[in-house]
Design a protein around this motif. Sequence first.
Motif, PDB file in Angstrom:
ATOM      1  N   GLY A 125       8.992  76.637 -17.569  1.00 35.26           N
ATOM      2  CA  GLY A 125       8.284  75.996 -16.469  1.00 35.26           C
ATOM      3  C   GLY A 125       7.294  76.937 -15.811  1.00 35.26           C
ATOM      4  O   GLY A 125       6.834  76.698 -14.703  1.00 35.26           O
ATOM      5  N   VAL A 126       6.964  78.021 -16.490  1.00 31.58           N
ATOM      6  CA  VAL A 126       6.029  78.996 -15.955  1.00 31.58           C
ATOM      7  C   VAL A 126       4.604  78.639 -16.377  1.00 31.58           C
ATOM      8  O   VAL A 126       4.376  78.239 -17.520  1.00 31.58           O
ATOM      9  CB  VAL A 126       6.371  80.416 -16.445  1.00 31.58           C
ATOM     10  CG1 VAL A 126       5.406  81.436 -15.854  1.00 31.58           C
ATOM     11  CG2 VAL A 126       7.803  80.749 -16.071  1.00 31.58           C
ATOM     12  N   LEU A 127       3.675  78.829 -15.447  1.00 29.12           N
ATOM     13  CA  LEU A 127       2.276  78.492 -15.739  1.00 29.12           C
ATOM     14  C   LEU A 127       1.615  79.610 -16.536  1.00 29.12           C
ATOM     15  O   LEU A 127       0.718  80.292 -16.078  1.00 29.12           O
ATOM     16  CB  LEU A 127       1.522  78.276 -14.426  1.00 29.12           C
ATOM     17  CG  LEU A 127       1.743  76.937 -13.728  1.00 29.12           C
ATOM     18  CD1 LEU A 127       3.201  76.634 -13.473  1.00 29.12           C
ATOM     19  CD2 LEU A 127       0.970  76.902 -12.425  1.00 29.12           C
ATOM     20  N   THR A 128       2.054  79.757 -17.752  1.00 28.60           N
ATOM     21  CA  THR A 128       1.566  80.860 -18.587  1.00 28.60           C
ATOM     22  C   THR A 128       0.074  80.757 -18.874  1.00 28.60           C
ATOM     23  O   THR A 128      -0.572  81.755 -19.110  1.00 28.60           O
ATOM     24  CB  THR A 128       2.326  80.878 -19.918  1.00 28.60           C
ATOM     25  OG1 THR A 128       2.281  79.588 -20.489  1.00 28.60           O
ATOM     26  CG2 THR A 128       3.744  81.321 -19.724  1.00 28.60           C
ATOM     27  N   GLY A 129      -0.450  79.541 -18.866  1.00 27.48           N
ATOM     28  CA  GLY A 129      -1.850  79.372 -19.240  1.00 27.48           C
ATOM     29  C   GLY A 129      -2.801  79.311 -18.070  1.00 27.48           C
ATOM     30  O   GLY A 129      -3.959  78.978 -18.227  1.00 27.48           O
ATOM     31  N   LYS A 130      -2.327  79.647 -16.895  1.00 27.10           N
ATOM     32  CA  LYS A 130      -3.166  79.512 -15.696  1.00 27.10           C
ATOM     33  C   LYS A 130      -4.395  80.416 -15.757  1.00 27.10           C
ATOM     34  O   LYS A 130      -5.431  80.093 -15.212  1.00 27.10           O
ATOM     35  CB  LYS A 130      -2.343  79.853 -14.463  1.00 27.10           C
ATOM     36  CG  LYS A 130      -1.971  81.311 -14.381  1.00 27.10           C
ATOM     37  CD  LYS A 130      -1.444  81.642 -12.996  1.00 27.10           C
ATOM     38  CE  LYS A 130      -1.288  83.146 -12.854  1.00 27.10           C
ATOM     39  NZ  LYS A 130      -1.025  83.522 -11.463  1.00 27.10           N
ATOM     40  N   HIS A 131      -4.279  81.539 -16.456  1.00 19.96           N
ATOM     41  CA  HIS A 131      -5.405  82.474 -16.523  1.00 19.96           C
ATOM     42  C   HIS A 131      -6.577  81.914 -17.322  1.00 19.96           C
ATOM     43  O   HIS A 131      -7.666  82.445 -17.290  1.00 19.96           O
ATOM     44  CB  HIS A 131      -4.946  83.801 -17.127  1.00 19.96           C
ATOM     45  CG  HIS A 131      -3.960  84.501 -16.271  1.00 19.96           C
ATOM     46  ND1 HIS A 131      -4.252  84.953 -15.001  1.00 19.96           N
ATOM     47  CD2 HIS A 131      -2.654  84.801 -16.492  1.00 19.96           C
ATOM     48  CE1 HIS A 131      -3.173  85.517 -14.485  1.00 19.96           C
ATOM     49  NE2 HIS A 131      -2.195  85.445 -15.360  1.00 19.96           N
ATOM     50  N   HIS A 132      -6.291  80.850 -18.055  1.00 18.91           N
ATOM     51  CA  HIS A 132      -7.344  80.233 -18.856  1.00 18.91           C
ATOM     52  C   HIS A 132      -8.142  79.215 -18.056  1.00 18.91           C
ATOM     53  O   HIS A 132      -9.127  78.680 -18.535  1.00 18.91           O
ATOM     54  CB  HIS A 132      -6.745  79.575 -20.100  1.00 18.91           C
ATOM     55  CG  HIS A 132      -6.236  80.577 -21.076  1.00 18.91           C
ATOM     56  ND1 HIS A 132      -6.958  80.964 -22.177  1.00 18.91           N
ATOM     57  CD2 HIS A 132      -5.091  81.299 -21.088  1.00 18.91           C
ATOM     58  CE1 HIS A 132      -6.254  81.879 -22.836  1.00 18.91           C
ATOM     59  NE2 HIS A 132      -5.130  82.088 -22.197  1.00 18.91           N
ATOM     60  N   PHE A 133      -7.701  78.957 -16.844  1.00 21.50           N
ATOM     61  CA  PHE A 133      -8.437  78.051 -15.978  1.00 21.50           C
ATOM     62  C   PHE A 133      -9.505  78.835 -15.233  1.00 21.50           C
ATOM     63  O   PHE A 133      -9.479  80.070 -15.201  1.00 21.50           O
ATOM     64  CB  PHE A 133      -7.487  77.374 -14.993  1.00 21.50           C
ATOM     65  CG  PHE A 133      -6.684  76.261 -15.619  1.00 21.50           C
ATOM     66  CD1 PHE A 133      -7.057  74.944 -15.440  1.00 21.50           C
ATOM     67  CD2 PHE A 133      -5.576  76.553 -16.398  1.00 21.50           C
ATOM     68  CE1 PHE A 133      -6.331  73.922 -16.019  1.00 21.50           C
ATOM     69  CE2 PHE A 133      -4.837  75.537 -16.985  1.00 21.50           C
ATOM     70  CZ  PHE A 133      -5.225  74.207 -16.793  1.00 21.50           C
ATOM     71  N   ALA A 134     -10.380  78.082 -14.614  1.00 20.93           N
ATOM     72  CA  ALA A 134     -11.477  78.719 -13.883  1.00 20.93           C
ATOM     73  C   ALA A 134     -10.930  79.698 -12.861  1.00 20.93           C
ATOM     74  O   ALA A 134     -11.416  80.814 -12.724  1.00 20.93           O
ATOM     75  CB  ALA A 134     -12.329  77.646 -13.218  1.00 20.93           C
ATOM     76  N   GLY A 135      -9.895  79.270 -12.132  1.00 20.91           N
ATOM     77  CA  GLY A 135      -9.283  80.148 -11.142  1.00 20.91           C
ATOM     78  C   GLY A 135      -7.810  80.295 -11.402  1.00 20.91           C
ATOM     79  O   GLY A 135      -7.170  79.384 -11.916  1.00 20.91           O
ATOM     80  N   SER A 136      -7.265  81.430 -11.058  1.00 22.55           N
ATOM     81  CA  SER A 136      -5.845  81.667 -11.309  1.00 22.55           C
ATOM     82  C   SER A 136      -4.972  80.690 -10.535  1.00 22.55           C
ATOM     83  O   SER A 136      -3.854  80.393 -10.934  1.00 22.55           O
ATOM     84  CB  SER A 136      -5.483  83.102 -10.901  1.00 22.55           C
ATOM     85  OG  SER A 136      -6.243  84.017 -11.666  1.00 22.55           O
ATOM     86  N   ASN A 137      -5.490  80.188  -9.415  1.00 23.68           N
ATOM     87  CA  ASN A 137      -4.687  79.272  -8.595  1.00 23.68           C
ATOM     88  C   ASN A 137      -5.059  77.816  -8.816  1.00 23.68           C
ATOM     89  O   ASN A 137      -4.489  76.917  -8.222  1.00 23.68           O
ATOM     90  CB  ASN A 137      -4.826  79.631  -7.118  1.00 23.68           C
ATOM     91  CG  ASN A 137      -6.258  79.477  -6.653  1.00 23.68           C
ATOM     92  OD1 ASN A 137      -7.180  79.608  -7.462  1.00 23.68           O
ATOM     93  ND2 ASN A 137      -6.452  79.182  -5.390  1.00 23.68           N
ATOM     94  N   VAL A 152       0.880  71.232 -18.826  1.00 25.34           N
ATOM     95  CA  VAL A 152       1.605  71.801 -19.964  1.00 25.34           C
ATOM     96  C   VAL A 152       1.993  73.246 -19.651  1.00 25.34           C
ATOM     97  O   VAL A 152       1.127  74.083 -19.384  1.00 25.34           O
ATOM     98  CB  VAL A 152       0.744  71.760 -21.233  1.00 25.34           C
ATOM     99  CG1 VAL A 152       1.533  72.279 -22.426  1.00 25.34           C
ATOM    100  CG2 VAL A 152       0.257  70.337 -21.495  1.00 25.34           C
ATOM    101  N   VAL A 153       3.287  73.526 -19.678  1.00 24.38           N
ATOM    102  CA  VAL A 153       3.778  74.868 -19.389  1.00 24.38           C
ATOM    103  C   VAL A 153       4.762  75.299 -20.465  1.00 24.38           C
ATOM    104  O   VAL A 153       5.115  74.510 -21.345  1.00 24.38           O
ATOM    105  CB  VAL A 153       4.472  74.901 -18.016  1.00 24.38           C
ATOM    106  CG1 VAL A 153       3.474  74.594 -16.904  1.00 24.38           C
ATOM    107  CG2 VAL A 153       5.633  73.920 -17.993  1.00 24.38           C
ATOM    108  N   ASN A 154       5.222  76.523 -20.388  1.00 21.75           N
ATOM    109  CA  ASN A 154       6.185  76.965 -21.397  1.00 21.75           C
ATOM    110  C   ASN A 154       7.576  76.440 -21.045  1.00 21.75           C
ATOM    111  O   ASN A 154       7.757  75.752 -20.057  1.00 21.75           O
ATOM    112  CB  ASN A 154       6.160  78.486 -21.535  1.00 21.75           C
ATOM    113  CG  ASN A 154       6.686  79.167 -20.300  1.00 21.75           C
ATOM    114  OD1 ASN A 154       7.082  78.511 -19.328  1.00 21.75           O
ATOM    115  ND2 ASN A 154       6.695  80.476 -20.313  1.00 21.75           N
TER     116      ASN A 154
END
Length: 108
Positions: free
Chosen positions: A63-75, A58-60
């Motif tokens: 198509g940007v991974l806006t929510g990636k910071h909410h994962f364990a790792g940024s990558n 799920v992205v904005n």
Amino acid sequence: MSEKFFNQVYDVVKKIPYGKVTTYGAIAHYLGSTKSARTVGWAMNNSHKYNNIPAHRVVNRNGVLTGKHHFAGSNLMKQLLENEGIIIKNDKIVDFDICFWDPGKNKK
DNA sequence: TCAGTGACTGACC
DNA sequence: GGGTCAGCCACTG
């Protein structure tokens, strides 16, 4: 019940096919209002407590991974998507138009 | 109970 | 074309 909205969000996200992605707005629109995208985001924020919600798909709308910071790792989010054959560049889905999956198209 | 905030989006200036 | 505002729903202090 208000939790129904959340439940619907989770239900849609879980239906996203392998190698496909969707947007908060698409989910929100599928549930009724495009402007409910914020609530979809909030639902995803709560989805971390569930291990069966592919929130990385799920992205904005860009198509940007806006929510990636909410994962364990940024990558981690990027790695998960690339693992499904999706190309990511600068935290953005390159072939977003191709990978995009509309919940409405999958409507029963 | 009220006010602020959030992984968003569309419209307006 | 870029910045700002308002709307949506749920949660927290």
